[in-house]
Design a protein around this motif. Structure first.
Motif, mmCIF file in Angstrom:
data_model
loop_
_atom_site.group_PDB
_atom_site.id
_atom_site.type_symbol
_atom_site.label_atom_id
_atom_site.label_comp_id
_atom_site.label_asym_id
_atom_site.label_seq_id
_atom_site.Cartn_x
_atom_site.Cartn_y
_atom_site.Cartn_z
ATOM 1 N N GLY A 91 5.458 -10.936 5.320
ATOM 2 C CA GLY A 91 6.671 -11.083 4.518
ATOM 3 C C GLY A 91 6.422 -11.169 3.029
ATOM 4 O O GLY A 91 7.382 -11.149 2.246
ATOM 5 N N THR A 92 5.142 -11.262 2.598
ATOM 6 C CA THR A 92 4.850 -11.275 1.159
ATOM 7 C C THR A 92 5.505 -10.054 0.519
ATOM 8 O O THR A 92 5.440 -8.947 1.053
ATOM 9 N N SER A 93 6.144 -10.236 -0.626
ATOM 10 C CA SER A 93 6.897 -9.154 -1.279
ATOM 11 C C SER A 93 6.008 -7.988 -1.688
ATOM 12 O O SER A 93 4.919 -8.176 -2.224
ATOM 13 N N ILE A 94 6.529 -6.781 -1.431
ATOM 14 C CA ILE A 94 5.912 -5.525 -1.884
ATOM 15 C C ILE A 94 6.888 -4.917 -2.882
ATOM 16 O O ILE A 94 8.085 -4.803 -2.593
ATOM 17 N N TYR A 95 6.374 -4.507 -4.044
ATOM 18 C CA TYR A 95 7.206 -3.967 -5.111
ATOM 19 C C TYR A 95 6.865 -2.502 -5.362
ATOM 20 O O TYR A 95 5.725 -2.076 -5.150
#
Length: 189
Positions: A91-95
């Motif tokens: 779930g760590t954000s990917i940009y």
């Protein structure tokens, strides 16, 4: 192909009228005042046979996530330092690494759930092994926009992001764009 760019909106007028009735039946109507409260807005539709052009990328890429570098040069899609794996929690954000148009947001073989962004200048990026996707095919994205959550889908042994930069479809040496990458090192967007 057509795509609604923005919906139409009705305008609003306030009207004052003198209405004359005879035996309960309206026989005359005279408008004495008319004031526009809100302008109407026409619906905007883009039409054509080709998709709208992609948001133009800059050709300068930013790190798409934070975490620990676990692989740069290994057998398979990483050979020749053509990709980087960055590990962190599910779930760590990917940009978006640069601005562009999403050309894939689906299951992609060993990459699991993956997003490919066309940056409109010969470049594209691939983000793989995602647990969630926040964009869809055809959508324009801007550099730094959240597009996904990190995961472990496809051929993966733990939560991480597989990231590639491609030029005219050919995977590029990732350290040409991020010279500081080292296995075991930490990165952030």
């Amino acid at each position: 192909k057509s795509e609604e760019v923005s919906p139409g909106v009705n305008g609003v007028k306030e009207i004052t009228a003198l209405v004359t009735y005879r035996n309960g039946v309206q026989v005359a109507k005279e408008i004495t005042n008319e004031e526009k409260i809100k302008d109407s807005v026409n619906r905007v539709v883009a039409r054509g046979t080709k998709p709208l052009p992609p948001a133009q990328g800059t050709g300068r890429f930013r790190m798409p996530t934070s975490g620990r570098v676990t692989a740069i040069n290994k057998a398979g899609s990483h050979a020749g330092s053509r990709a980087v794996d960055i590990a962190n929690g599910v779930g760590t954000s990917i940009y978006a690494s640069d601005s562009g148009r999403v050309t894939r947001a689906s299951w992609y073989s060993g990459y699991g759930y993956a997003i490919i962004i066309d940056h409109g200048n010969g470049y594209s990026t691939l983000d793989g092994h995602l647990s969630s996707m926040n964009v869809s095919v055809g959508q324009n994205v801007t550099a730094g926009q959240r597009i996904a959550g990190m995961g472990s889908t496809g051929n993966s042994s733990g939560s991480h992001l597989h990231f590639e930069i491609r030029r005219y479809g050919a995977r590029q040496v990732i350290t040409r764009y991020f010279s500081y990458l080292r296995v075991g090192g930490r990165v952030s967007p």
